[in-house]
Design an enzyme around this catalytic site. Structure first.
Site, PDB file in Angstrom:
ATOM      1  N   ARG A  41      -2.886   6.115  12.091  1.00 61.51           N
ATOM      2  CA  ARG A  41      -1.786   5.899  11.133  1.00 61.51           C
ATOM      3  C   ARG A  41      -0.436   6.467  11.603  1.00 61.51           C
ATOM      4  NH1 ARG A  41      -1.578   7.651   6.574  1.00 61.51           N
ATOM      5  NH2 ARG A  41      -0.576   5.877   5.582  1.00 61.51           N
ATOM      6  N   GLU A  84      -7.717  -2.895  -7.381  1.00 62.23           N
ATOM      7  CA  GLU A  84      -8.447  -2.638  -6.132  1.00 62.23           C
ATOM      8  C   GLU A  84      -7.942  -1.407  -5.398  1.00 62.23           C
ATOM      9  OE1 GLU A  84      -9.316  -7.334  -5.071  1.00 62.23           O
ATOM     10  OE2 GLU A  84      -7.671  -6.277  -4.086  1.00 62.23           O
ATOM     11  N   CYS A 109      -3.820   9.041  26.304  1.00 65.81           N
ATOM     12  CA  CYS A 109      -2.733   8.826  27.254  1.00 65.81           C
ATOM     13  C   CYS A 109      -1.612   7.999  26.642  1.00 65.81           C
ATOM     14  CB  CYS A 109      -3.281   8.176  28.517  1.00 65.81           C
ATOM     15  SG  CYS A 109      -4.273   9.342  29.426  1.00 65.81           S
ATOM     16  N   GLU A 110      -1.006   8.506  25.616  1.00 68.07           N
ATOM     17  CA  GLU A 110       0.154   7.894  24.950  1.00 68.07           C
ATOM     18  C   GLU A 110       1.002   9.044  24.439  1.00 68.07           C
ATOM     19  OE1 GLU A 110       1.014   4.667  23.962  1.00 68.07           O
ATOM     20  OE2 GLU A 110      -0.704   3.766  24.976  1.00 68.07           O
ATOM     21  N   SER A 140       0.825  -1.197   0.000  1.00 69.48           N
ATOM     22  CA  SER A 140       0.000   0.000   0.000  1.00 69.48           C
ATOM     23  C   SER A 140       0.864   1.254   0.000  1.00 69.48           C
ATOM     24  CB  SER A 140      -0.872  -0.021   1.259  1.00 69.48           C
ATOM     25  OG  SER A 140      -2.160   0.432   0.988  1.00 69.48           O
TER      26      SER A 140
HETATM   27  C1  PLP Z   1      -6.134  -7.229  -1.031  1.00 71.51           C
HETATM   28  C2  PLP Z   1      -6.118  -5.760  -0.980  1.00 71.51           C
HETATM   29  N1  PLP Z   1      -6.635  -5.060  -2.004  1.00 71.51           N
HETATM   30  C3  PLP Z   1      -6.648  -3.710  -1.997  1.00 71.51           C
HETATM   31  C4  PLP Z   1      -6.151  -2.993  -0.937  1.00 71.51           C
HETATM   32  C5  PLP Z   1      -6.223  -1.491  -0.993  1.00 71.51           C
HETATM   33  O1  PLP Z   1      -5.006  -0.878  -0.881  1.00 71.51           O
HETATM   34  P1  PLP Z   1      -4.897   0.712  -1.106  1.00 71.51           P
HETATM   35  O2  PLP Z   1      -5.898   1.359  -0.238  1.00 71.51           O
HETATM   36  O3  PLP Z   1      -3.515   1.028  -0.725  1.00 71.51           O
HETATM   37  O4  PLP Z   1      -5.177   0.948  -2.560  1.00 71.51           O
HETATM   38  C6  PLP Z   1      -5.605  -3.671   0.147  1.00 71.51           C
HETATM   39  C7  PLP Z   1      -5.042  -2.926   1.290  1.00 71.51           C
HETATM   40  O5  PLP Z   1      -4.518  -3.417   2.228  1.00 71.51           O
HETATM   41  C8  PLP Z   1      -5.590  -5.093   0.141  1.00 71.51           C
HETATM   42  O6  PLP Z   1      -5.100  -5.791   1.165  1.00 71.51           O
END
Ligand code: PLP
Length: 465
Positions: free
Chosen positions: A341, A297, A372-373, A222
């Site tokens: 994050r 994706e 509290c961190e 990612s």
């Molecule tokens: C299998 C799969 N597809 C897609 C994504 C989406 O990643 P991004 O939001 O970085 O495009 C992830 C993120 O962890 C994933 O595990």
């Protein structure tokens, strides 16, 4: 040090973000002060047009690149980045499918009314109940992640007398240039099968009644900025795709990076799409096979830039450092519970005062939360006008992805509402959590049913609650 610590620098902010005549931040045509007044803070603000524009652009980029080679590309929105029924409707409207990775995410996607055939189901430990639900509603594909899952799914389809389309999650062995915890396709991690094991897994699936294997799936990580890792991974996958024969789909996952600060310089998604698809086409040509239908994706690339989190500054504190310098700590009314994050990945963000512009000289600040961190950092280093003070509204851009979805209940700080803005209108798409919600889960709580508890700074602003 910036010349102007009030400036909204593209491409970190939504494209339509601007300052009005009073200097107030405006997103989607709605001013930040109006949003804070009406809905309280902290508040996740989503610019609907921005989400839709990124969804359209991603689809045009990948499908356009694929069609130049005589094939097509389906774009799944990766719901883990930010999922609510509303965002599912926006992306579905723009022609995207949706990927989910748990029974809960599946339920939200279905509750949005999307055609189940446009849902892909991932995950390294899907339960029998989750698989059963997915098969029952007719999800388009299930991405198989383990040997155990083949057996679980076989039992489900047998019991239901159903047939299910599946893909195999493989590790291409490519370690994308990103944070270690975000990289998912090198060998020593939990997802998928090695490429070496893929033939045996394919044979098992093909021998399993009720399962139809259509292709391979891979996701290398990612927040990736360049094409090199994707191209290398695509080459390895095409080789296996060709070796297995009879497959029609190749899903190359997501992971396309965005800018969180001006130091980030991700490759535009159009260029990434062309680079990756051209690499697939070349590999297929070299092996004399036709190019499969492709799938991608993206999650972050669709929603990341569309989100802005609004906070109210509660305290400021000047802290002396060992080298004699000082650091101004600016504490806001949220923190690691609404944006994990920075603590999880050391992620960097930027910030601006949203309720005004100021001519005060820029000062280096650290924006911190109320948890509290000591690692409860929202923005590690940023220049803000030196007169930043309690009561100021602070906006943190590029918080659309993996903030709401990674939110926790740490310190019992209620999770903020999500508000969508578009064309000057704002509406709640996910209501805020309340202290009453939190107490409702505590089996031993003694509460007065007539007392409504609200300790947020915005107790008089109840619309999001
Ligand atoms: C299998 C799969 N597809 C897609 C994504 C989406 O990643 P991004 O939001 O970085 O495009 C992830 C993120 O962890 C994933 O595990």
């Amino acid at each position: 040090m910036p010349d102007d610590a009030n400036e909204l620098l593209s491409p970190i902010w939504p494209s339509d973000a601007a300052r009005d005549a009073d200097g107030t931040l405006v997103v989607g045509g709605v001013s930040a002060t109006a949003l804070a007044e009406r809905f309280g803070t902290p508040l996740y603000v989503f610019d609907e047009d921005e989400v839709r524009a990124h969804a359209r652009r991603a689809l045009a980029a990948f499908d356009g690149a694929a069609s130049r080679h005589g094939t097509s590309a389906r774009v799944y929105y990766a719901g883990k980045a930010f999922l609510s029924t509303e965002v599912v409707r926006w992306v579905a409207d723009e022609g995207l499918a949706v990927d989910v990775c748990s029974g809960g995410e599946l339920a939200v996607a279905l509750a949005a009314g999307i055609d189940p055939a446009r849902i892909g189901f991932h995950g390294n430990n899907k339960s029998s109940a989750e698989l059963d639900r997915a098969v029952a509603v007719g999800v388009g594909s299930i991405v198989i992640d383990s040997l155990v899952e083949i057996e679980r799914l076989a039992a489900v389809v047998q019991r239901r007398g159903a047939r299910q389309t599946v893909m195999i999650r493989v590790n291409s062995g490519v370690h994308a240039e990103t944070h270690d915890f975000l990289a998912t396709a090198h060998e020593d991690q939990k997802f998928g099968f090695t490429l070496q094991d893929a033939p045996e897994i394919a044979a098992r699936i093909r021998a399993t009644p009720g399962l139809t294997l259509v292709g391979l799936h891979c996701h290398i990580g990612s927040q990736i900025f360049g094409t090199a890792g994707f191209r290398e991974s695509a080459a390895r996958l095409v080789e296996m795709h060709a070796a297995l024969g009879g497959l029609t789909v190749l899903n190359l996952g997501g992971g396309f990076g965005i800018a969180y600060t001006i130091a980030d310089d991700p490759t535009p998604i159009d260029d990434l799409a062309v680079g990756i698809v051209d690499a697939v086409a070349r590999e297929c040509a070299d092996r004399g096979i036709s190019i499969p239908r492709l799938a991608f994706e993206p999650g972050r690339a669709i929603v990341g830039r569309a989100g802005v989190t609004l906070y109210e500054v509660g305290t400021t504190k000047s802290v002396g450092l060992q080298d004699g310098a000082t650091r101004l700590y600016v504490s806001v009314d949220g923190g690691m519970s609404d944006n994990a994050r920075p603590a999880l990945y050391g992620a960097q963000y930027s910030a601006r005062i949203a309720s005004r512009v100021s001519p005060a000289p820029p000062t280096l600040v650290r924006v911190v939360g109320k948890h509290c961190e000591s690692g409860d950092i929202v923005v590690d280093h940023e220049y803000l006008p030196g007169d930043v003070a309690p009561g100021d509204l602070l906006a943190v851009p590029a918080t659309g992805a993996y903030c709401f979805s990674l939110a926790s209940g740490y310190n019992y700080v209620p999770r903020p509402a999500v508000v969508a803005v578009r064309a000057g209108e704002a509406r709640v798409i996910v209501r805020a959590e309340t202290i009453d919600d939190l107490l409702a889960r505590d089996a031993g709580a003694v509460v007065d049913p007539n007392e409504r508890i609200d300790m947020s700074v915005s107790s008089d602003r109840s619309e999001s609650r």
